[in-house]
Design a protein around this motif. Sequence first.
Motif, PDB file in Angstrom:
ATOM      1  N   MET A   1       3.052  -8.218 -49.273  1.00 39.11           N
ATOM      2  CA  MET A   1       3.373  -6.885 -49.176  1.00 39.11           C
ATOM      3  C   MET A   1       3.309  -6.104 -47.910  1.00 39.11           C
ATOM      4  SD  MET A   1       1.001  -3.750 -51.220  1.00 39.11           S
ATOM      5  CE  MET A   1       1.253  -4.437 -52.900  1.00 39.11           C
ATOM      6  N   SER A   2       4.368  -5.596 -47.375  1.00 36.82           N
ATOM      7  CA  SER A   2       4.409  -4.906 -46.171  1.00 36.82           C
ATOM      8  C   SER A   2       3.770  -3.578 -46.122  1.00 36.82           C
ATOM      9  CB  SER A   2       5.837  -4.584 -46.247  1.00 36.82           C
ATOM     10  OG  SER A   2       6.320  -3.697 -46.783  1.00 36.82           O
ATOM     11  N   ALA A   3       3.289  -3.136 -44.948  1.00 42.69           N
ATOM     12  CA  ALA A   3       2.800  -1.895 -44.579  1.00 42.69           C
ATOM     13  C   ALA A   3       2.990  -0.880 -45.511  1.00 42.69           C
ATOM     14  CB  ALA A   3       2.358  -1.688 -43.015  1.00 42.69           C
ATOM     15  N   ASP A   4       4.541  -0.623 -45.523  1.00 44.13           N
ATOM     16  CA  ASP A   4       5.027   0.596 -46.101  1.00 44.13           C
ATOM     17  C   ASP A   4       5.046   0.427 -47.771  1.00 44.13           C
ATOM     18  OD1 ASP A   4       6.869  -1.171 -46.178  1.00 44.13           O
ATOM     19  OD2 ASP A   4       8.310   0.149 -45.365  1.00 44.13           O
ATOM     20  N   ASP A   5       4.364  -0.626 -48.286  1.00 42.68           N
ATOM     21  CA  ASP A   5       4.498  -0.704 -49.689  1.00 42.68           C
ATOM     22  C   ASP A   5       3.226  -0.253 -50.297  1.00 42.68           C
ATOM     23  OD1 ASP A   5       7.213  -1.938 -50.284  1.00 42.68           O
ATOM     24  OD2 ASP A   5       6.471  -3.869 -49.992  1.00 42.68           O
ATOM     25  N   VAL A   6       2.382   0.378 -49.668  1.00 45.62           N
ATOM     26  CA  VAL A   6       1.154   0.873 -50.088  1.00 45.62           C
ATOM     27  C   VAL A   6       1.632   2.525 -50.045  1.00 45.62           C
ATOM     28  CG1 VAL A   6      -1.014   1.682 -49.697  1.00 45.62           C
ATOM     29  CG2 VAL A   6      -0.580  -0.598 -49.298  1.00 45.62           C
ATOM     30  N   LEU A   7       1.554   3.242 -51.201  1.00 41.87           N
ATOM     31  CA  LEU A   7       1.868   4.595 -51.326  1.00 41.87           C
ATOM     32  C   LEU A   7       0.775   5.554 -51.718  1.00 41.87           C
ATOM     33  CD1 LEU A   7       5.367   3.707 -52.933  1.00 41.87           C
ATOM     34  CD2 LEU A   7       5.095   4.551 -50.620  1.00 41.87           C
ATOM     35  N   VAL A   8       0.817   6.546 -51.234  1.00 41.85           N
ATOM     36  CA  VAL A   8      -0.109   7.741 -51.757  1.00 41.85           C
ATOM     37  C   VAL A   8       0.526   8.535 -52.845  1.00 41.85           C
ATOM     38  CG1 VAL A   8      -1.714   9.626 -51.372  1.00 41.85           C
ATOM     39  CG2 VAL A   8      -1.459   7.784 -49.576  1.00 41.85           C
ATOM     40  N   CYS A   9       0.238   8.349 -53.788  1.00 41.46           N
ATOM     41  CA  CYS A   9       0.872   8.755 -55.042  1.00 41.46           C
ATOM     42  C   CYS A   9       0.118   9.960 -55.661  1.00 41.46           C
ATOM     43  CB  CYS A   9       1.132   7.839 -56.441  1.00 41.46           C
ATOM     44  SG  CYS A   9       2.433   6.439 -55.845  1.00 41.46           S
ATOM     45  N   GLY A  10      -1.098  10.384 -55.258  1.00 40.43           N
ATOM     46  CA  GLY A  10      -1.839  11.599 -55.865  1.00 40.43           C
ATOM     47  C   GLY A  10      -2.968  11.830 -54.868  1.00 40.43           C
ATOM     48  N   VAL A  11      -3.180  13.357 -54.545  1.00 35.84           N
ATOM     49  CA  VAL A  11      -3.974  13.916 -53.828  1.00 35.84           C
ATOM     50  C   VAL A  11      -4.630  14.715 -54.518  1.00 35.84           C
ATOM     51  CG1 VAL A  11      -2.948  13.243 -51.679  1.00 35.84           C
ATOM     52  CG2 VAL A  11      -2.492  15.426 -52.783  1.00 35.84           C
ATOM     53  N   GLY A  12      -6.266  14.908 -54.199  1.00 35.62           N
ATOM     54  CA  GLY A  12      -6.959  15.908 -54.859  1.00 35.62           C
ATOM     55  C   GLY A  12      -8.138  16.533 -53.666  1.00 35.62           C
ATOM     56  N   ILE A  13      -8.223  17.846 -53.719  1.00 38.92           N
ATOM     57  CA  ILE A  13      -9.144  18.329 -52.800  1.00 38.92           C
ATOM     58  C   ILE A  13      -9.848  19.627 -53.383  1.00 38.92           C
ATOM     59  CG2 ILE A  13      -7.443  20.089 -51.743  1.00 38.92           C
ATOM     60  CD1 ILE A  13      -8.899  19.449 -48.863  1.00 38.92           C
ATOM     61  N   ALA A 225       5.745  12.239 -58.867  1.00 37.42           N
ATOM     62  CA  ALA A 225       4.301  11.771 -57.767  1.00 37.42           C
ATOM     63  C   ALA A 225       4.703  12.174 -56.416  1.00 37.42           C
ATOM     64  CB  ALA A 225       3.926  10.469 -58.176  1.00 37.42           C
ATOM     65  N   ALA A 226       5.793  12.135 -56.253  1.00 35.21           N
ATOM     66  CA  ALA A 226       6.254  12.485 -54.802  1.00 35.21           C
ATOM     67  C   ALA A 226       5.463  11.659 -53.657  1.00 35.21           C
ATOM     68  CB  ALA A 226       6.124  13.772 -54.333  1.00 35.21           C
ATOM     69  N   PRO A 227       5.576  10.379 -53.765  1.00 31.56           N
ATOM     70  CA  PRO A 227       4.832   9.496 -52.826  1.00 31.56           C
ATOM     71  C   PRO A 227       5.089   9.410 -51.495  1.00 31.56           C
ATOM     72  CG  PRO A 227       6.625   8.187 -54.134  1.00 31.56           C
ATOM     73  CD  PRO A 227       6.611   9.766 -54.636  1.00 31.56           C
ATOM     74  N   VAL A 228       3.940   9.439 -50.752  1.00 34.76           N
ATOM     75  CA  VAL A 228       4.106   9.240 -49.239  1.00 34.76           C
ATOM     76  C   VAL A 228       3.710   7.778 -48.849  1.00 34.76           C
ATOM     77  CG1 VAL A 228       3.163  10.071 -47.175  1.00 34.76           C
ATOM     78  CG2 VAL A 228       3.637  11.637 -48.891  1.00 34.76           C
ATOM     79  N   ALA A 229       4.315   7.075 -48.079  1.00 31.93           N
ATOM     80  CA  ALA A 229       4.267   5.765 -47.404  1.00 31.93           C
ATOM     81  C   ALA A 229       2.900   5.874 -46.748  1.00 31.93           C
ATOM     82  CB  ALA A 229       5.512   4.986 -46.916  1.00 31.93           C
ATOM     83  N   LEU A 230       2.102   5.009 -47.099  1.00 29.38           N
ATOM     84  CA  LEU A 230       0.982   4.786 -46.021  1.00 29.38           C
ATOM     85  C   LEU A 230       1.091   3.555 -45.050  1.00 29.38           C
ATOM     86  CD1 LEU A 230      -1.873   5.724 -44.957  1.00 29.38           C
ATOM     87  CD2 LEU A 230      -3.006   4.443 -46.717  1.00 29.38           C
ATOM     88  N   ARG A 231       1.574   3.783 -43.949  1.00 27.73           N
ATOM     89  CA  ARG A 231       2.116   2.847 -43.011  1.00 27.73           C
ATOM     90  C   ARG A 231       1.203   2.038 -42.412  1.00 27.73           C
ATOM     91  NH1 ARG A 231       7.298   3.523 -41.163  1.00 27.73           N
ATOM     92  NH2 ARG A 231       7.101   1.400 -40.471  1.00 27.73           N
ATOM     93  N   ALA A 232      -0.045   2.569 -41.948  1.00 30.86           N
ATOM     94  CA  ALA A 232      -1.104   1.875 -41.350  1.00 30.86           C
ATOM     95  C   ALA A 232      -2.395   2.591 -41.994  1.00 30.86           C
ATOM     96  CB  ALA A 232      -1.050   1.905 -39.910  1.00 30.86           C
TER      97      ALA A 232
END
Length: 384
Positions: A1-13, A225-232
């Motif tokens: 799996m490459s670095a940009d295959d990890v996605l932030v799909c949900g956030v809560g605060i 989900a508007a995912p954002v790629a977690l590159r590192a």
Amino acid sequence: MSADDVLVCGVGITPFGRSEATGRQLAVEAVHTALADAGLPWSRVRAAFGGSDAAGNADTLVTRLGLTGVPFVNVRNGCATGGSALVSAVNALRAGAADVALAVGFDKHPRGAFDPRPADWGLDEAYGAEGLMVTTQFFAMKIQRYMHDHGITPHTLALVAEKAYANGVRNPHAWRREPLTADEILASGMVNDPLTRYMFCSPGQGAVALVLCNRAVARELGGAAAPVALRAAVVRTRRFGSFEVFSPWAPGGTPTSVSTDAARAAFEEAGTGPDDIDVCQLQDTESGAEVMHMAECGFCEHGEQRWLLASGATAIGGALPVNTDGGCIANGEPIGASGLRQVHEIVQQLRGRAGERQVPGEPRTGFTHVYGAPGVSACTVLTR
């Protein structure tokens, strides 16, 4: 799996500051919000990592979230607790141990300054008796040397805090939401020279949760989900020659920097550099920290901060917006949550969902950095 295959799909605060809720209650609220944001049930989470410094064990959250048998690992790594939980969740996805993972950080600190015990850090009690466990004193010593070497003035420190409070006004989750001028900050009373009262963050409470998915799950979720790629996502500890909290010693010459090491590793992993970042979050335990970390993480040369801050370059509408949510100064610092709060803010900025504090121009790349005792740093790079 490459670095940009990890996605932030949900956030809560949750709101930061003080309330009657326990830290664990806040954590459960943040997790539920993150799951709803991702469009996933708790039963779909295959691995969880989380922690706090003073509010209990994260794995016990399953009593409220659901007894699904999910592997849930407690993380405790000072101010890098949230960042370390995130790295653990990323590694679980990259290793194929999970396709949906949770990172959660939370805390609830009592009023007053942090009260670390020397024995917990491998230090003799005499170290505490000499006052070297007082974090405000350490930060003052460090920025005093930096100001001497690079021509930074107290006015520059006040501009950092002025910006933080101005951004906090725009952030509905921030604790400190009243604007303060640089003059008011300079006149707020000396704590440890040159740092005044309103240049510091305060121990507080809050919780943040992130749901991470691999690309296959993100495709199943569709665009909602508007995912954002977690590159590192990296964590580093100090090397020889560093000048750190609870270890204020330097062998001479230029001290090494764990923040520089972590930032370089994150940029290398992401295949990008500081010049590519559109919005960033830097640890600002106090005003001097943000100043130093701007250069240590590669965003400017040492000494350039005074011009960048005076020109508004680090404001929300500037060339490099820094701490758009008000940072630790406006939000306070619940230790377990701070690193994940930074990532939450970058995700919202890259999604275009940051409301009144939205950076103009559709930012595409973000960076986060957290630093803590006794010389630990965690950094991330994210892309839209």
